[in-house]
Design a protein around this motif. Sequence first.
Motif, short mmCIF file in Angstrom:
data_model
loop_
_atom_site.label_atom_id
_atom_site.label_comp_id
_atom_site.label_asym_id
_atom_site.label_seq_id
_atom_site.Cartn_x
_atom_site.Cartn_y
_atom_site.Cartn_z
N ILE A 23 49.99 38.32 28.39
CA ILE A 23 49.02 39.35 28.09
C ILE A 23 48.74 40.22 29.31
CG2 ILE A 23 46.94 38.01 28.65
CD1 ILE A 23 45.74 39.24 26.02
N CYS A 24 48.54 41.50 29.07
CA CYS A 24 48.23 42.45 30.15
C CYS A 24 46.78 42.87 30.05
CB CYS A 24 49.13 43.68 30.05
SG CYS A 24 50.89 43.31 30.20
N VAL A 25 46.19 43.16 31.18
CA VAL A 25 44.78 43.56 31.22
C VAL A 25 44.67 44.92 31.92
CG1 VAL A 25 42.45 42.98 31.96
CG2 VAL A 25 44.04 41.15 31.29
N MET A 26 44.06 45.84 31.22
CA MET A 26 43.84 47.18 31.73
C MET A 26 42.34 47.42 31.84
SD MET A 26 45.27 50.69 29.96
CE MET A 26 44.47 50.31 28.38
N VAL A 27 41.90 48.02 32.92
CA VAL A 27 40.48 48.29 33.11
C VAL A 27 40.26 49.79 33.24
CG1 VAL A 27 39.89 46.07 34.13
CG2 VAL A 27 40.74 47.90 35.60
N GLY A 28 39.03 50.20 33.00
CA GLY A 28 38.69 51.61 33.12
C GLY A 28 37.21 51.80 33.38
N GLY A 29 36.86 53.01 33.73
CA GLY A 29 35.48 53.32 34.04
C GLY A 29 35.35 53.97 35.41
N PRO A 30 34.24 54.62 35.66
CA PRO A 30 34.07 55.35 36.92
C PRO A 30 34.17 54.50 38.17
CG PRO A 30 31.97 55.14 35.74
CD PRO A 30 33.05 54.73 34.80
N MET A 31 33.85 53.22 38.08
CA MET A 31 33.91 52.37 39.26
C MET A 31 35.33 52.30 39.83
SD MET A 31 30.88 51.57 39.84
CE MET A 31 31.44 50.72 41.29
N PHE A 32 36.32 52.29 38.94
CA PHE A 32 37.71 52.16 39.40
C PHE A 32 38.27 53.47 39.93
CE2 PHE A 32 36.99 48.82 36.25
CZ PHE A 32 37.31 47.71 37.02
N LEU A 33 37.70 54.57 39.51
CA LEU A 33 38.10 55.85 40.08
C LEU A 33 37.53 55.99 41.48
CD1 LEU A 33 39.57 58.49 39.58
CD2 LEU A 33 37.47 59.43 38.60
N GLN A 34 36.32 55.50 41.67
CA GLN A 34 35.67 55.59 42.98
C GLN A 34 36.23 54.55 43.95
OE1 GLN A 34 31.55 54.99 41.96
NE2 GLN A 34 31.53 56.72 40.53
N GLN A 35 36.60 53.38 43.43
CA GLN A 35 37.09 52.29 44.29
C GLN A 35 38.34 51.67 43.67
OE1 GLN A 35 33.92 49.55 45.73
NE2 GLN A 35 32.50 50.78 44.52
N PRO A 36 39.51 52.29 43.88
CA PRO A 36 40.74 51.79 43.26
C PRO A 36 41.07 50.35 43.63
CG PRO A 36 41.06 53.99 44.15
CD PRO A 36 39.71 53.54 44.62
N ASP A 37 40.60 49.88 44.78
CA ASP A 37 40.90 48.50 45.19
C ASP A 37 40.26 47.47 44.27
OD1 ASP A 37 38.46 49.56 46.52
OD2 ASP A 37 38.26 47.49 47.18
N LEU A 38 39.29 47.89 43.46
CA LEU A 38 38.63 46.96 42.54
C LEU A 38 39.61 46.43 41.49
CD1 LEU A 38 35.10 48.49 41.81
CD2 LEU A 38 35.65 46.45 43.15
N VAL A 39 40.66 47.19 41.21
CA VAL A 39 41.64 46.74 40.21
C VAL A 39 42.22 45.39 40.61
CG1 VAL A 39 43.82 47.29 39.06
CG2 VAL A 39 42.22 49.12 39.60
N GLN A 40 42.64 45.29 41.84
CA GLN A 40 43.21 44.02 42.32
C GLN A 40 42.12 42.97 42.47
OE1 GLN A 40 45.55 44.47 45.85
NE2 GLN A 40 46.42 42.42 45.71
N ARG A 41 40.94 43.39 42.86
CA ARG A 41 39.85 42.43 43.08
C ARG A 41 39.47 41.71 41.80
NH1 ARG A 41 33.80 44.17 45.20
NH2 ARG A 41 32.70 42.32 44.44
N VAL A 42 39.46 42.41 40.66
CA VAL A 42 39.07 41.77 39.41
C VAL A 42 40.25 41.10 38.72
CG1 VAL A 42 37.15 43.35 39.06
CG2 VAL A 42 39.37 43.86 38.02
#
Length: 307
Positions: free
Chosen positions: A247-266
């Motif tokens: 399964i793949c997980v995709m995230v979205g929302g303003p937080m990830f635009l402001q802080q792209p490193d959050l993608v790997q963090r979560v």
Amino acid sequence: MQNFGSSDHLGGDGLPHDTERATEARRLYARKRAAEAARERCLALGQVVQTEIIPQLVLRHRGLGTEGAIPAFKPDAGQIAAFTDLTLATDDGAVIEAFSALVAAGHPVDRLFLDLLAPSAALLGRMWDEDLCDFVEVTTGVARLQRLVARFRAAPGTASRDDRRRLLLMGAPGEQHTFGVRIVEQFLRRAGWAVSIGLSSSPEEIAALVASEWFGVVGLTLSSETRVDQLATAIRSVRDASCNRAICVMVGGPMFLQQPDLVQRVGADASAVDAATAVLLAQRLLDLAADEAGTSGADAVATECGA
């Protein structure tokens, strides 16, 4: 001297024709300037998507190298805009021809996805935001981009797995803002996805959903940094409990635009900056997961979930 009192210059409503023409000219000029300014903002966002957001996909899938390929095609903002215009044509012949020519020239499909298709989807999303195209136009354009992703797979000769386009979309645990989820849902449905909408549930409840039903992708939205840890816990639960082990997980929302490193963090696979980009990311993640797992369509769905 011009006589504005003459009937030659008046319309049926008594207004001077010259004044009407001048007013219309000013209106058209203002609209053109507004459209040009909006286009520039869209192109600027396309560059942000290209250089900061979409590369997360590459980082999460390092095994998909393109050694030996010719130098990647690096479209500038104007070329991205021109390609995006092709997606809004009356049929998809022109955009297929343009993309086919790039593939035939030896440009890696993975790089074309990152550097051309994804920024084009982001541009379509912003054009819709700026009222430069309507909902039907933008979703049609995005659907055409998705068909390109599915048609020109990185693994030659592998058919598109349309039966695997099943996506669970919901807010992160505790998330209260769900309007954006509904917008993304409409874009995905228009592109042929079967979308299930869930409430902003606890990690345990989200895990129960993916354990009981096969989903190729889970999409989670986040609007506040205070719930980052909860989102990370939910993503771990999804991967542990899902009956789809790839399964793949995709995230979205303003937080990830402001802080792209959050993608790997979560612990997500990718972040979508808008609804249009989400469609392409979902398709690409689905294809990458299938290629890595070496499974085939409906058989994998049935086997993994005990159907």
